[in-house]
Design a protein around this motif. Structure first.
Motif, mmCIF file in Angstrom:
data_model
loop_
_atom_site.group_PDB
_atom_site.id
_atom_site.type_symbol
_atom_site.label_atom_id
_atom_site.label_comp_id
_atom_site.label_asym_id
_atom_site.label_seq_id
_atom_site.Cartn_x
_atom_site.Cartn_y
_atom_site.Cartn_z
ATOM 1 N N GLY A 108 32.046 24.226 30.593
ATOM 2 C CA GLY A 108 30.671 24.429 31.025
ATOM 3 C C GLY A 108 29.999 25.450 30.137
ATOM 4 N N GLU A 109 28.674 25.464 30.209
ATOM 5 C CA GLU A 109 27.957 26.431 29.381
ATOM 6 C C GLU A 109 28.084 27.818 30.003
ATOM 7 O OE1 GLU A 109 24.107 24.739 29.564
ATOM 8 O OE2 GLU A 109 23.663 25.576 31.529
ATOM 9 N N SER A 110 27.667 28.828 29.265
ATOM 10 C CA SER A 110 27.764 30.175 29.832
ATOM 11 C C SER A 110 26.843 30.255 31.038
ATOM 12 C CB SER A 110 27.412 31.219 28.774
ATOM 13 O OG SER A 110 26.251 30.839 28.081
ATOM 14 N N GLY A 111 27.325 30.919 32.085
ATOM 15 C CA GLY A 111 26.555 31.000 33.317
ATOM 16 C C GLY A 111 26.903 29.899 34.285
ATOM 17 N N SER A 112 27.792 29.038 33.916
ATOM 18 C CA SER A 112 28.100 27.948 34.827
ATOM 19 C C SER A 112 29.141 28.350 35.860
ATOM 20 C CB SER A 112 28.608 26.740 34.026
ATOM 21 O OG SER A 112 29.762 27.118 33.299
ATOM 22 N N GLY A 113 29.719 29.519 35.736
ATOM 23 C CA GLY A 113 30.649 30.001 36.756
ATOM 24 C C GLY A 113 32.105 29.907 36.350
ATOM 25 N N LYS A 114 32.353 29.561 35.096
ATOM 26 C CA LYS A 114 33.742 29.408 34.663
ATOM 27 C C LYS A 114 34.530 30.705 34.830
ATOM 28 C CE LYS A 114 32.215 28.817 30.729
ATOM 29 N NZ LYS A 114 31.944 28.754 29.311
ATOM 30 N N THR A 115 33.985 31.767 34.282
ATOM 31 C CA THR A 115 34.715 33.025 34.283
ATOM 32 C C THR A 115 34.888 33.558 35.699
ATOM 33 O OG1 THR A 115 33.886 33.500 32.079
ATOM 34 C CG2 THR A 115 34.745 35.347 33.326
ATOM 35 N N THR A 116 33.873 33.315 36.537
ATOM 36 C CA THR A 116 33.980 33.739 37.931
ATOM 37 C C THR A 116 35.173 33.041 38.589
ATOM 38 O OG1 THR A 116 31.592 33.933 37.948
ATOM 39 C CG2 THR A 116 32.705 33.952 40.081
ATOM 40 N N ILE A 117 35.312 31.747 38.305
ATOM 41 C CA ILE A 117 36.449 31.010 38.872
ATOM 42 C C ILE A 117 37.752 31.579 38.360
ATOM 43 C CG2 ILE A 117 37.610 28.775 38.935
ATOM 44 C CD1 ILE A 117 34.856 27.466 38.879
ATOM 45 N N ALA A 118 37.764 31.908 37.063
ATOM 46 C CA ALA A 118 38.984 32.462 36.489
ATOM 47 C C ALA A 118 39.349 33.770 37.180
ATOM 48 C CB ALA A 118 38.775 32.703 35.000
ATOM 49 N N ARG A 119 38.347 34.610 37.415
ATOM 50 C CA ARG A 119 38.633 35.889 38.060
ATOM 51 C C ARG A 119 39.161 35.687 39.467
ATOM 52 N NH1 ARG A 119 36.790 40.679 36.551
ATOM 53 N NH2 ARG A 119 36.098 41.183 38.661
ATOM 54 N N ALA A 120 38.620 34.682 40.154
ATOM 55 C CA ALA A 120 39.097 34.412 41.512
ATOM 56 C C ALA A 120 40.539 33.901 41.464
ATOM 57 C CB ALA A 120 38.196 33.386 42.193
ATOM 58 N N LEU A 121 40.806 33.031 40.508
ATOM 59 C CA LEU A 121 42.154 32.495 40.408
ATOM 60 C C LEU A 121 43.165 33.585 40.061
ATOM 61 C CD1 LEU A 121 41.557 29.102 38.561
ATOM 62 C CD2 LEU A 121 42.005 29.499 40.989
ATOM 63 N N LEU A 122 42.672 34.620 39.387
ATOM 64 C CA LEU A 122 43.552 35.731 39.011
ATOM 65 C C LEU A 122 43.675 36.768 40.130
ATOM 66 C CD1 LEU A 122 42.369 36.150 35.345
ATOM 67 C CD2 LEU A 122 44.723 35.728 36.048
ATOM 68 N N GLY A 123 42.964 36.488 41.227
ATOM 69 C CA GLY A 123 43.031 37.443 42.342
ATOM 70 C C GLY A 123 42.207 38.690 42.107
ATOM 71 N N LEU A 124 41.259 38.640 41.160
ATOM 72 C CA LEU A 124 40.424 39.803 40.883
ATOM 73 C C LEU A 124 39.133 39.783 41.702
ATOM 74 C CD1 LEU A 124 40.789 39.899 36.998
ATOM 75 C CD2 LEU A 124 41.927 41.364 38.660
ATOM 76 N N LEU A 125 38.912 38.635 42.366
ATOM 77 C CA LEU A 125 37.648 38.482 43.078
ATOM 78 C C LEU A 125 37.961 37.815 44.410
ATOM 79 C CD1 LEU A 125 34.542 38.749 42.587
ATOM 80 C CD2 LEU A 125 34.584 36.347 41.912
ATOM 81 N N THR A 126 37.448 38.395 45.484
ATOM 82 C CA THR A 126 37.701 37.809 46.797
ATOM 83 C C THR A 126 36.703 36.681 47.040
ATOM 84 O OG1 THR A 126 38.243 40.033 47.473
ATOM 85 C CG2 THR A 126 38.101 38.391 49.212
ATOM 86 N N PRO A 127 37.202 35.488 47.409
ATOM 87 C CA PRO A 127 36.276 34.363 47.610
ATOM 88 C C PRO A 127 35.344 34.600 48.788
ATOM 89 C CG PRO A 127 38.572 33.634 47.513
ATOM 90 C CD PRO A 127 38.594 35.116 47.613
ATOM 91 N N LEU A 128 34.113 34.043 48.667
ATOM 92 C CA LEU A 128 33.199 34.080 49.809
ATOM 93 C C LEU A 128 33.600 33.006 50.805
ATOM 94 C CD1 LEU A 128 29.752 34.448 47.979
ATOM 95 C CD2 LEU A 128 31.154 36.233 49.011
ATOM 96 N N GLY A 129 34.130 31.915 50.260
ATOM 97 C CA GLY A 129 34.576 30.826 51.142
ATOM 98 C C GLY A 129 35.684 30.058 50.445
ATOM 99 N N GLY A 130 36.438 29.282 51.206
ATOM 100 C CA GLY A 130 37.544 28.542 50.622
ATOM 101 C C GLY A 130 38.683 29.475 50.273
#
Lengths: 338, 535, 297, 296
Positions: free
Chosen positions: D39-61
């Protein structure tokens, strides 16, 4: 905007509350029994007890803090131990004189600092720039109490250009007595059209105002210079250059306006600081302001007075910061969103 | 008084001591008492004096407008607004008539009768009667503030006729002297007392013109037209007090002619003033001396004596450059009880010998002493500097702490004697010109310390002190002998104190002023009525 | 002088994305101005360190006979009221001033940076609590709080240090918090977290070292302010006490003799001016060197 | 293909900062053969990566690790198993690279650093250098070595090569391709993803718009956005795609892509498209015009 305003005001109140608590703690910690100081050395035990009751010293600390707060809010800032008058009354007399001095100083600072900054920016890396940089740096590095001493001796006592000390020629109290409205002599003299006192006060103001102005003038010159150079290196300046405007015109006509914003908020910030600087100068010039009052309070360990001065200056400081932030919020909407 | 001094002296921060010695005034003859009547023909064709006499005090003038409780700097103004029954004459060392024209004592000094002056008007318009005088004194006693204690001996006051005031005392006291005090002895119309300084109830030559608290020119006084002494054209009719904390500023103002009188200068400025044409100077010995009190509870006698010998009295006085003279005993010259010829001298060999006897000294354990003195007082600091340098050679370390009066005093009164200092430095002067003040306040033993900060407890000394007032009132010669004996006991035998010097007032005033005389009984007071510009 | 409120003190924007180590950035922009500051400050420091050897007389050398001598061959800057050599006392005074500056900046930066880094890394309520406390301290002009504190404590050099440090640390907290907050989002911090490095170690290893550069610049900018504040406190009688040689105190003691013996106050004042000037010039140069936006030549 | 759940997965993951979601309802698993997020920058890729790494608590799911919610999983095992490889700039500028590599190692295993460096093709003598003293490619190898130090089963590669020169990129990709770990690759570059991942998911505005075998996506993009990505990035080393539409902002109603899409129909504005199963290899696409696209 309203939300930002309320939040910012809330913060300011919080800070003032913290300041009050801190002053209270400091007052509690000061050595020497204020009751003894008030009642005098030969007071009997009953008189001492009476003084303790008067100051509430026989109550538990939290009650004292509560009483202190309540009294502050109701306008009772305690009684000075050395003047034996309500602290607020004393401050009401002393503060306007300091305000007058600092106001004059800031006016001098702007009048001297902004053109100096423009000059430096116009001839950047050239001699004028160099001398402005050195001078402004000296101005912010000079100990004001020392500068006061030197200027007084050379310009007043030595050359006789200015009066040595005082707010105005005291003989005028007899020939053209001043009616007090605001307690700021210059303002009152203007309102009532008292020209002899007005000219005398302005003449007396020059030296102390120059001394207090040193720091803000230096800072303002530095900031003006830096902002102008930054502005002049931006795209719109390039456009103006292409349109055939000279460097001076670009600086004064286009760059100066945006540069004035930061300078204005800087003035509000240096205001409280200059007030404190005035403290160090007032005694030398016999200026009947807050600084002289504070100095006497310190010498006589007059805790209510010291606390009063501290509180007043802290509130002025918080207010100045508040004004700066609100001004910035008006100018720059992004600040509000923060 | 110490309290006031704490203020005044600490306030003097950079100011050198008030000065002293002698009593000569350059270029001025003196007029001590007001002319009793003004005969217009007698005065030379003097023109009306329209100039203002500007006094430059270093601190705010007025903290208390009530003549009953006033006990601070406002004496500068009060002594010109109010008058007592008598006024002390420093030259004759006797109280002289003021509101009382004559007085007698009876019953071995326990009964005093004062005859009041006739035709004296208060600034309120009332006329002086014994009734008002009685009211005033009783009000002062009842208020109990400031120096009201000076009336402590008074049992009752009677008014046999409108101009006669009769005191009955509980014990003999020199009431004529007490009545001359600059504090708490004023005769005033209680109706005129106003804490806001809008009016006053005095009888003196000047009355309040304007009081602007916190302003540079804090107070102005104007002539009271109906003053019983009358007015001559050349006398000053307008007085201003211009508060000037910095001595250097005060000097520059005097030089430029903006102020007329500066009460304190440092030795260097005073020297300069003496050679400045537009300025004249005055030196006068004072009743204020420096006391170095040794803690008699913690320090052995030998150590106390060693300390007495370690002080460089001559060096100190030399460094003061005229701001003080070596003291001879506890009682300054000019007061009853002064003993000449007992000036102390430094003797380090003797000090070392005494220290060694107490187990200290160069080859013995180090002795550490805590000394407290007034923060900001240059002269006390000078003493400390010289004393620590001398003691260092004797393996004694002086831990000197400059302190605010309140804190210094609090520490000295600490409940736990271990927290108290070893050496306490302070000034002392009497509220009324009588040496009793030193002895009863500083050296009489007390259960809880207040000013007896050498903590001396000596029943014999106490007994002698208690007998002093009666002796003074009845037998001055015996009193003198008793004072001499007491000083021998306190200084030589008990070594409770060292008295390095008596301050000398060094005043500077505009050259054109005639008639200035310093009166040490009223410190820093200028009796403006006595002055006139030179013709 | 309290803490100057100038553009110099405003917490800077979080720095450029990656702040290279100070060492590497410095030579990039040699500023003649800053060089002058370095030289001047080095000379003053040297004078302070070598005071015992440079000073013609011992610090506490009393000589009442030669009191108040004007500048001469024996006493280059004259003598004071008890005959002490003014030049010697100014040299020893440099020790006092630099000691105070070093102690204040050291103490307040340690406290300030620790709190700031914790606040910046942790975020959330902890950050809010710490920042509100700093706000309260910031609202006091440094000189006034110092005055109040110096009244409570006993006037001495140590008091000056404590009093100024108490008002000084919040600035570093602010600064460090904003830098640390931006450092905390750097990928290497994430990488360390992914490796399971405990938070305190991350703060110590990564966040702290990478938040220091702006603080160092600020420290050099502040040295002059500290020296001026300390001098002002001593001038008010709330700081160093005689016989300690301290410049502000010397000005105060000389003030009453300024008309008669000008050298007493003139030279110590000049010493304050020069030292503060050197610090300010150096700090200014450092900031210019490290902040490309401000580099103007 | 081994049985059992994927080692790491996203289950209806909604992510965001300060309550505002930037990733909506994303579900996928990391399967064998590499998975790409494009995806292009801003599409949320890195955010997903951070969540998968346990660096970000999901809002849902939830993030699923080893078949259970990551929240309740064994964090130490997770930290060992899953490691990120960020951009070359993700090294602490103040730390010697040897120490960076050793950061995850217990003290006793520090001696493995030279071995690790050799494994990623670095001269061990570089260990005492600081990051700025190395070239971009060398730095990237350090980053990889640091991740490999703990012997992870899965590497999450977030734009591992985008800051590098083309030739260097190729070498790093070779290195990565040769590693024996599972990988989740995040990139804007389809060609890079094609090199390393068997399966891919295309993200637009925080939503998965198309999933499927990477080769399929490349050859026959069903979603207009996937097509735009493919066309804009013809080869390795290209720059991120520049949006062709005037309006680059995702739409707030209907299909988020409709403001850029050249193929909009009225339906696109009315409701968001669903992700339907389309064709072989578990291909999914969220587009009202998917069929038209595939048939192109």
């Amino acid at each position: 905007m309203t939300r930002y305003l309320t939040r910012r005001l809330g913060q300011a109140l919080l800070v003032v509350a913290g300041v009050v608590a801190l002053t209270f703690v400091i007052m509690r910690l000061v050595p020497g029994d204020p009751a003894v100081a008030y009642a005098g050395p030969r007071a009997s035990e009953e008189q001492l007890a009476e003084a303790r009751r008067r100051f509430g010293l026989d109550e538990p600390v939290y009650v004292q803090l509560w009483t202190y707060l309540r009294d502050l809010l109701s306008g009772d800032w305690g009684t000075s131990l050395h003047t034996r008058r309500p602290v607020l009354d004393d401050l009401y007399l002393a503060f306007p004189a300091s305000l007058e001095l600092v106001g004059a100083a800031l006016a001098v600072a702007v009048v001297a600092g902004v053109p100096a900054g423009v000059l430096a920016a116009r001839y950047k890396t050239k001699f004028p720039d160099f001398s402005v940089r050195v001078t402004s740096m000296l101005a912010v590095s000079v100990p004001v109490f020392w500068l006061a001493l030197a200027l007084q001796t050379v310009l007043a006592s030595g050359l006789g250009w200015f009066p040595v000390a005082g707010e105005y020629d005291s003989r005028l109290d007899v020939t053209s007595p001043l009616t007090l409205w605001t307690n700021i002599t210059v303002v009152d003299a203007l309102i009532t059209g008292n020209w002899p006192i007005l000219t005398s006060t302005l003449h007396h103001l020059v030296l102390p105002a120059l001394v207090v102005a040193a720091y803000p003038a230096g800072v303002i010159a530095q900031l003006t210079r830096a902002t102008l150079i930054e502005e002049a290196s931006q795209d719109h300046a390039r456009l103006e250059r292409a349109l055939g405007f000279g460097e001076t015109a670009i600086l004064t006509r286009f760059a100066l306006r945006p540069a004035l914003g930061p300078v204005l908020s800087l003035i509000a910030l240096v205001f409280a600081y200059s007030l404190v600087n005035a403290f160090l100068v007032e005694a030398v010039f016999n200026w009947p302001g807050l600084g002289r009052y504070a100095a006497e309070s310190i010498r006589s360990l007059d805790t209510p007075a010291i606390a009063g001065v501290t509180l007043l200056v802290a509130v002025v400081y918080v207010l100045a910061n508040l004004v700066v932030d609100l001004l910035q919020a008006v100018v720059d909407p992004r600040v509000r969103a923060r | 008084m110490r309290w006031l001094k704490g203020l005044a002296v600490a306030g003097a921060v950079a100011l050198a001591a008030s000065a002293c010695a002698g009593g000569q005034v350059r270029g001025a003859d003196r007029t001590a008492t007001p002319a009793s009547t003004t005969t217009p023909g007698a005065t030379q064709q003097a023109t009306e004096n329209a100039s203002t006499f500007v006094y430059a005090p270093n601190l705010e003038v007025v903290t208390d407008w009530d003549p009953a409780t006033s006990y601070s700097n406002e004496i500068m103004a009060m002594a010109n607004i109010y008058e007592g029954l008598t006024r002390y004459n420093a030259q004759t060392q006797k109280p002289e008539p003021r509101l009382a024209t004559e007085w007698t004592s009876a019953d071995d000094g326990k009964e005093w009768t004062f005859k009041l002056r006739e035709g004296v008007k208060f600034h309120t318009g009332a006329t002086l009667t014994s009734q008002i005088a009685k009211q005033a004194i009783e009000r002062t006693i009842k208020a109990g503030g400031g120096a009201a204690y000076i009336w402590g001996a008074v049992d009752k006051i009677e008014t046999p006729d409108p101009l006669t005031l009769k005191f009955t005392l509980k014990y003999a006291s020199p009431l004529d002297l007490i009545a001359s005090s600059g504090y708490a002895a004023y005769i005033y119309d209680p109706a005129g007392v106003d804490k806001d300084g809008k009016k006053d109830g005095g009888t003196g030559p000047y009355t309040i013109d304007q009081w602007q608290k916190g302003k540079e020119t804090e107070l102005t006084l104007k002539a009271f037209e109906d003053y019983w002494g009358g007015w001559k054209p050349q006398q000053y009719k307008k007085i201003a007090f211009r508060v000037t904390p910095e001595i250097n500023t005060a000097w520059q103002l005097l030089q430029s002619g903006e102020v007329t009188f500066v009460p304190r200068l440092n030795p260097q400025l005073f020297e300069k003033a003496a050679t400045t044409p537009a300025v004249q100077t005055s030196k006068a010995s004072s009743f204020q001396n420096l006391l170095v009190l040794f803690n008699t509870e913690t320090l052995p006698l030998e150590v106390r004596q060693a300390l007495q010998y370690a002080i460089d009295y001559d060096g100190l006085v030399a460094a003061l450059k005229g701001a003080g003279v070596k003291a001879s005993g506890l009682v300054p010259q000019g007061l009853l009880g002064h003993v000449p010829g007992r000036e102390p001298r430094q003797d380090l060999a003797k000090a070392q010998e005494l220290l060694e006897r107490a187990g200290f000294g160069p080859d013995k354990p180090e002795l550490v002493l805590d000394l407290t003195y007034a923060q900001g007082d240059e002269d006390q600091k000078l003493l400390v500097t010289l004393l620590s340098a001398a003691l260092k050679k004797l393996n004694v370390t002086l831990r000197a702490k400059p302190m605010q009066w309140n804190a210094q005093w609090d520490q000295a009164k600490a409940k736990d004697p271990a927290k108290r200092q070893d050496v306490f430095v302070m000034y002392w002067y009497p509220d009324y010109p009588d040496p009793y003040s030193w002895f009863v306040n500083v050296f009489r033993s007390k259960e809880t310390p207040d000013f007896n900060l050498s903590y001396l407890k000596d029943a014999e000394i106490d007994k002698m002190i208690d007998a002093l007032p009666a002796l003074t009132a009845t037998d001055p010669a015996a009193a003198q002998a008793s004072y001499a004996e007491l000083q021998k006991k306190i200084i030589d035998e008990r070594a409770a104190v060292a008295v390095p010097y008596v301050q000398t007032y060094q005043r500077a005033l505009a050259a054109g002023v005639q008639g200035y005389v310093d009166n040490p009984a009223y410190p820093n007071v200028v009796f403006f009525y006595d002055l006139a510009p030179s013709p | 002088m309290s803490r100057p409120i100038s553009p110099r003190s405003a917490p800077p924007e979080p720095g450029p994305p990656e702040q290279a180590p100070l060492r590497r950035t410095l030579p990039r922009v040699p500023d003649r101005f800053a060089v002058a500051g370095v030289v001047l400050l080095a000379l003053i420091t040297l004078a302070a360190l070598l005071a015992p050897w440079l000073a013609p007389y011992p610090e506490d050398h009393l000589d009442p006979v030669n009191a108040l001598r004007p500048p001469s061959a024996e006493h280059w800057l004259g003598t004071d009221e008890v005959g002490r050599d003014v030049l010697s006392r100014i040299l020893y005074g440099a020790q006092t001033s630099l000691l105070i500056a070093a102690a204040v900046l050291g103490a307040s930066s340690v406290v300030g940076v620790t709190l700031g880094v914790v606040a910046g890394y942790a975020g959330g309520w902890l950050r809010d609590v710490i920042m509100r406390i700093t706000d309260v301290f910031l609202a006091f002009p440094a000189l006034l709080l110092s005055v109040a504190l110096a009244v409570v404590l006993h006037p001495s050099v140590a008091t000056v240090i404590v009093a100024i440090a108490v008002t000084w640390w919040p600035w570093y907290t602010r600064l460090a918090a904003s830098t640390a907050a931006s450092v905390a989002t750097r990928p290497y911090v994430d990488a360390a977290r992914c490796l399971g490095v405990p938070a305190p170690l991350i703060v110590l290893r990564h966040v702290l070292p990478n938040s220091l550069t702006p603080v160092l610049v600020q420290l050099s900018l502040d040295a002059g302010g500290v020296i001026l504040t300390a001098a002002a406190l001593s001038y008010l009688g709330l700081g160093a006490q005689d016989p300690t040689a301290e410049w502000g105190l010397m000005v105060q003691l000389g003030q009453s003799r300024f008309t008669t013996n000008w050298w007493l106050a003139a030279f110590p004042g000049l010493a304050i001016l020069l030292t503060a000037f050197a610090c300010n010039v150096l700090g200014e140069g450092l900031r210019n060197a490290l902040d490309p936006r401000r580099t103007v030549r | 293909m081994s049985a059992g759940p994927p080692i790491l997965g996203a289950e209806r993951l909604t992510l965001g900062y300060g309550g505002a979601a930037v990733v909506h309802d994303v579900t996928f698993g990391v399967t064998e053969g590499g998975v790409g997020l494009i995806g292009e920058s801003g599409s949320g890729k890195t955010t997903i990566a951070r969540a998968l790494l346990g660096l970000l608590t999901p809002l849902g799911g939830e993030v699923r690790y080893g078949g259970q919610n990551l929240k309740y999983a064994d964090k130490r095992a997770f930290r060992r198993d899953v490691q990120p490889v960020f951009q070359a700039e993700s090294l602490d500028p103040r730390m010697r690279v040897g120490r960076s590599i050793a950061e995850g190692l217990p003290r006793s295993e520090r001696s493995r650093v030279p071995e690790l460096m050799e494994q990623v093709g670095l001269d061990p003598s570089l260990a005492r250098r600081r990051p700025h003293e190395l070239s971009g490619g060398q730095r990237q190898r350090v980053v990889i070595a640091r991740a490999l130090a703990v012997r992870p089963r899965l590497l999450i590669l977030d734009e591992p090569t985008s800051a590098l020169d083309v030739t260097v990129q190729a070498k790093i990709l070779d290195l990565l391709a040769g590693l024996a770990t599972e990988r989740l690759l995040i990139s804007h570059n389809l060609a890079v993803v094609a090199r390393l991942c068997r399966t891919s998911h295309v993200l637009f505005a925080g939503r998965v718009v198309e999933s499927g075998p990477t080769r399929e996506l490349l050859e026959r993009p069903a979603h207009p956005y996937t097509r735009a990505l493919r066309d804009a990035v013809p080869k390795i080393g290209g720059r991120p795609p520049v949006a062709t539409g005037v309006e680059a902002r995702p739409a707030e109603t209907g299909c988020p892509y409709r403001l850029r899409c050249p193929l909009t129909v009225p339906e696109c504005a009315e409701r968001p498209p669903l992700r339907d199963l389309e064709g072989p290899g578990g291909r999914q696409v969220a587009c009202h015009r998917a069929e038209d696209q595939l048939s192109l």
